[in-house]
Write an enzyme that holds these catalytic residues in place. Structure first.
Site, PDB file in Angstrom:
ATOM      1  N   HIS A  85       0.859  -1.185   0.000  1.00 39.20           N
ATOM      2  CA  HIS A  85       0.000   0.000   0.000  1.00 39.20           C
ATOM      3  C   HIS A  85       0.895   1.235   0.000  1.00 39.20           C
ATOM      4  O   HIS A  85       1.850   1.324   0.779  1.00 39.20           O
ATOM      5  CB  HIS A  85      -0.903  -0.004   1.238  1.00 39.20           C
ATOM      6  N   HIS A 130       1.677  11.083  -2.035  1.00 39.10           N
ATOM      7  CA  HIS A 130       0.409  10.934  -1.336  1.00 39.10           C
ATOM      8  C   HIS A 130      -0.277  12.297  -1.358  1.00 39.10           C
ATOM      9  O   HIS A 130       0.151  13.228  -0.675  1.00 39.10           O
ATOM     10  CB  HIS A 130       0.645  10.455   0.097  1.00 39.10           C
TER      11      HIS A 130
END
Length: 625
Positions: free
Chosen positions: A125, A171
């Site tokens: 992830h 991110h």
């Protein structure tokens, strides 16, 4: 016999004798049973391998391999005769790497011809992050590390760079520093098949305009070349097998047309709450800084936790952070990213068709959610397979009322589970929740060290560490007229009982400084042994504490009745008892129960990151009854 000296105070020192590891009484008795005149011949060793170690196919060549391996200890007086092994030589064999609890040859032995949906897949992830989810550095190094450890699913979040003419990986809406997509793709190509020949699946979280999607298509095609897998048709009726996809790179994301529609719809929904671009960035930055401070404060508290405390069950998750961090949720592509329609220029609409033809062609595994709620999301289409992503919270909520339907969905389709937004410290969750319901891609933060990640690492030590583990038949079977499937909560009978005996351990004195565990005396070790699996099988037990000994001997046996051994993982941890402070960590491992080799085995231990110690091992015995 050598001694170690520990300083107690300025004028007083204590000396402790360093004990030499000796074979426990049971091992001595076993040697006597399979030897003659103090020597175990090759024929007797072969007989022991078959009768005690459960190696029914042990050959004379295997025995000769063991004899040859022990020449590493030729500086020791362990060979009294060329005809066989004495007790000390036999004892060293038991601690040898060839006598590991899993096959030492790392061979793939599961059927690899089934569709991808029939396998648990080692999944990362936010694979590009080096630390927490809010302010850490993005890099290709974590991607490389993941691939080298056998991870087969890499996730990259793609965003336009500051000048809108190139693609960054980061991110989004956080303070993470970006890395170029081109650099990540190049590293993936270089390291994709070093640990495993089986396919690498690249899940792309797409926050790009159509012109940049076209650029991604060009980058991927030029970088990967013939390694890139193109599906025969846009919609697959069944996934291909890992065997047929060897040394191929597979792209999985949401088709661009559907993605753009999601953007436009959310832009309309958010139209009444528009903010200026600068104001949004400022709010995000300020909020992220507050969240980052909160993470740092939490991290200090976590460091003070006593990892060896009795009340910490296997895989217990780190406490959630404050609710105000929810504002920094990472939206999945299936849910949109809140991009306003105004942020998509008119020219991008014209590029949509051309971008789709290039970009869409790359997408071998289509991702997306059907309109509606969970019932529609997991509806099985007999003519089409796809990938669905759910957060750990969404999964936990869904299994309460739709547990059976989720298992039916995963029999043909792929289910990816990802950490909830509150895990900004890059911690992880209990992967068994996903595996018990057939989820193939249980996505983990590979930098989030702890018990949950140890479970993940343990699962994928199976099948030669190739990153694909065949799901047990019980998750693929459909029974009776009502198409019943496996129920993890069902009260099932015991299939088998695993007996585990912990004899002793050694190697800490070689891998650690003599004051690492205690500055006043040698360490006081104890071992924790348990099962992680379905609720009925999960348990934890503990040995006594052996004081002041670098080579502790416990000689304790534990029994674990197993109702679903196919999903059970054996957890082993060693800690050093400390009366006044937190217990020190002495090593851990996690082993898939179905792949355990019976008999007396040398179990290597790993550090918190999952890196193998050079010398630390436990001598244990495994038996199924």
């Amino acid at each position: 016999m050598s001694k170690q000296t520990y300083r107690v105070c300025f004028c007083f020192r204590r000396k402790f004798k360093l004990t030499v590891a000796e074979a426990p009484p049971e091992i001595k008795a076993l040697f006597d049973d399979y030897s003659e005149g103090g020597i175990m011949s090759p024929d007797q060793l072969q007989k022991l391998l078959i009768e005690v170690q459960g190696q029914e196919d042990a050959s004379k060549e295997d025995v000769q391999g063991i004899m040859d391996s022990l020449h590493d200890f030729k500086h020791l007086p362990i060979f009294q005769s060329r005809k066989g092994l004495n007790l000390q030589a036999f004892f060293r064999y038991l601690f040898h790497d060839l006598n590991s609890p899993l096959s030492p040859y790392n061979t793939v032995h599961h059927d690899m011809e089934a569709p991808l949906s029939h396998y648990f897949i080692y999944t990362g992830h936010n694979s590009y992050l080096t630390g927490n989810q809010l302010s850490s550095i993005c890099s290709d190094v974590p991607v490389i590390n993941s691939l080298q450890s056998g991870v087969r699913v890499i996730e990259l979040d793609m965003w336009p760079n500051s000048t809108k003419d190139d693609i960054d990986v980061l991110h989004g809406r956080t303070l993470t520093t970006p890395v170029k997509l081109s650099k990540c793709l190049t590293s993936i190509k270089k390291y994709a098949f070093m640990a495993s020949e089986y396919p690498v699946i690249l899940t792309l979280e797409d926050h790009l305009t159509p012109d940049l999607q076209a650029k991604v298509a060009e980058m991927a095609t030029q970088t990967f070349g013939d390694l890139l897998y193109y599906p025969e048709s846009e919609c697959l009726a069944e996934f291909p097998s890992p065997e047929s996809l060897k040394r191929r790179i597979i792209i999985s994301t949401k088709p661009p047309k559907e993605y753009l529609e999601t953007k436009i719809k959310e832009g309309k929904d958010d139209g009444s709450q528009k903010e200026t671009k600068n104001g949004s960035q400022k709010a995000t930055k300020n909020g992220s800084q507050k969240a980052t401070k909160s993470v740092k404060k939490k991290d200090k508290g976590l460091q003070k936790e006593k990892e060896g405390s009795e009340d910490k069950a296997w895989g217990k998750e780190i406490s959630d952070l404050k609710d105000d961090l929810e504002a920094f949720d990472k939206d999945e592509p299936e849910d949109g990213d809140g991009m306003n329609e105004e942020e998509i220029e008119d020219g991008d609409h014209k590029l949509q068709l051309s971008a789709s033809s290039e970009y869409r062609r790359l997408i071998a595994i289509q991702a997306g959610k059907q309109k509606g709620g969970i019932k529609e999301w997991i509806r099985v289409d007999p003519d089409k397979v796809r990938r669905l992503s759910l957060s750990e919270q969404e999964l936990e909520k869904a299994i309460i009322t739709h547990g059976q339907d989720i298992i039916r969905f995963t029999q043909r389709n792929l289910l990816r589970v990802f950490p909830k937004v509150m895990r900004v410290d890059s911690s992880n969750y209990n992967p068994l929740i996903g595996w018990m319901h057939g989820a193939q891609m249980v996505a983990f933060n590979m930098q989030g060290y702890g018990r949950s990640l140890w479970l993940m690492q343990g699962m994928f030590r199976a099948n030669g560490g190739c990153g694909f583990v065949k799901k047990p038949d019980l998750l693929q079977n459909v029974n009776g007229p009502h198409n019943k499937v496996f129920d993890p909560k069902a009260n099932l009978p015991v299939k088998t009982t695993l007996k585990v005996k912990v004899y002793m351990g050694e190697g800490w004195d070689l891998d650690f400084h003599h004051t690492h565990f205690d500055i006043y005396s040698p360490p006081d070790f104890y071992t924790r042994v348990g099962i992680a699996g379905v609720q009925a099988d999960s348990v934890m037990k503990k040995t006594k504490t052996v004081e002041d000994d670098w080579t502790p001997t416990w000689n304790e046996e534990f029994e674990f009745p197993l109702t679903v051994p196919e999903l059970a993982l054996l957890r082993i941890e060693v800690h050093e008892y400390d009366m006044s402070e937190m217990d020190d960590f002495g090593g851990q491992t996690c082993l898939p129960v179905t792949e355990l080799r019976t008999g007396i085995r040398a179990v290597p231990l790993y550090n918190q990151k999952g890196e193998k110690y050079n010398s630390v091992k436990l001598l244990m015995r495994f038996k199924f009854v």
